[in-house]
Write an enzyme that holds these catalytic residues in place. Structure first.
Site: not given
Ligand code: MG
Ligand code: ZN
Length: 363
Positions: A84, A261
């Site tokens: 990210s 995740h």
């Protein structure tokens, strides 16, 4: 006689060419530029994540109100699969960098961000998230560090840019620090109104706001976060839209990624539905305003999420996962408002920065 007709035809054809060339030029010159940009990032939101929200909302997806749709390629400078930090740096600076880096290039050189540029040009600016404000995605718009996990260092950068509004979690990174500095006091000294509860924002009519609503990250939707992102967005738009020069704002649905995740389809659905509700709120504002470009995308996909079953009438979704990390696939881009027509086709993640820059500042 034949000659005369040919000459006359040539003259008419030349006029037509000149006329049509002029009208094309005129059209390009009058392409409307936005005064404001609201950029929404669903962290880890690939097409399956978007579609899971579409199904859960029984085909009433706000992102579908955007008529201009494209994709972007997410890979970073040093990895086929981005994180990210590098993903958001591509949007904020127009450069692909190494995973883990924030608004610096692969040689660790400072890269100015679109938010800092907007600040310098006198626009109002905002960051609105459902994680700590120091987390990678918002941090890439304001901090320049080579380690995304260095939250206390990242927090210091909020004092170096005159950002108008930043709202989310992460209070500890400002107030419970190893160096025992109290950055909230430093913010107050710079005329920020520091608030700890979302409800405190409503009494603020103007000026700068630092909203640090949780010590670390806000909870997930399933644990009662409620309409935090919607509230943050409404208050930020109320403050930022007072600036006649315009504003730039980034809103993140931060936890769609964490659902990926965790390989938790329900987590993904609830977070993406919340994000899409905020998209609806933003599009309502942009529709009324007429001068606001809205762009919605993701930094990458997370989980290799696949929708393996469901029912659009009941709004139920069943999913399976390929892994517990990010994947390499391109992710969707949705655009609405003046300049939206530029966000089509398959682009680079970095192109989003250059389009924002030229639409806002004209180069
Ligand atoms: Mg993020
Ligand atoms: Zn992630």
């Amino acid at each position: 006689m034949i000659n005369k007709i040919t000459k006359a035809t040539l003259i008419i054809v030349s006029f037509l060419i000149i006329f049509s060339t002029n009208s094309v030029t005129a059209q390009n010159n009058t392409t409307k530029k936005p005064k404001n940009i609201i950029f929404l990032i669903g962290d880890g939101m690939g097409t399956a994540q978007v579609y899971s929200a579409l199904v859960a909302k029984k085909d009433k997806l706000n992102m579908a109100r955007c008529k201009y749709v494209g994709f972007h390629k997410t890979y970073s400078a040093n990895k086929f699969i981005t994180d990210s930090a590098a993903g958001a740096t591509a949007f904020s600076t127009g450069q692909k960098t190494n995973n883990g880096y924030l608004a610096i290039d692969t040689n660790k050189m400072f890269l100015p961000t679109i938010l800092e540029m907007a600040c310098n040009k006198g626009l109002s600016t905002g960051l609105v998230v459902t994680c700590a404000v120091t987390h990678a995605t918002p941090a890439a718009f304001i901090a320049h560090v080579d380690n995304r996990d260095n939250y206390e260092e990242i927090a210091k950068w909020f004092l170096k840019t005159d950002i108008t509004v930043f709202l989310g979690g992460g209070r500890n990174h400002f107030e419970k620090r190893k160096d025992s500095l109290n950055l909230s006091d430093s913010l107050r000294a710079r005329n920020y109104q520091v608030v700890y509860k979302p409800s405190e924002m409503s009494r603020i009519t103007s000026g700068k706001i630092a909203g640090l609503f949780y010590p670390e990250h806000p909870p997930k939707m399933a644990d009662g976060r409620g309409d935090l992102l919607g509230q943050e967005t409404a208050e930020a738009i109320r403050i930022l839209s007072q600036n006649k020069k315009g504003f730039f704002m980034m809103i993140e649905g931060s936890q769609i990624d964490w659902g990926g995740h965790n390989n938790d389809a329900d987590y993904i659905v609830k977070e993406t539905v919340d994000f899409d509700d905020v998209v609806g709120q933003v599009l309502d504002f942009a529709e009324k305003d007429g001068n606001t470009l809205v762009v919605i995308t993701a930094d990458h996909e997370t989980g290799g999420f696949a929708i393996t079953g469901g029912d659009i009438k009941n709004g139920t979704v069943e999913g399976k996962f390929s892994l517990k990390d990010h994947t390499a696939v391109m992710v969707p881009v949705f655009a609405f408002g003046p300049g939206a027509e530029e966000f089509i086709g398959i682009m680079q993640n970095t192109d989003i920065f250059f389009k924002f820059k030229s639409l806002l500042f004209g180069n």
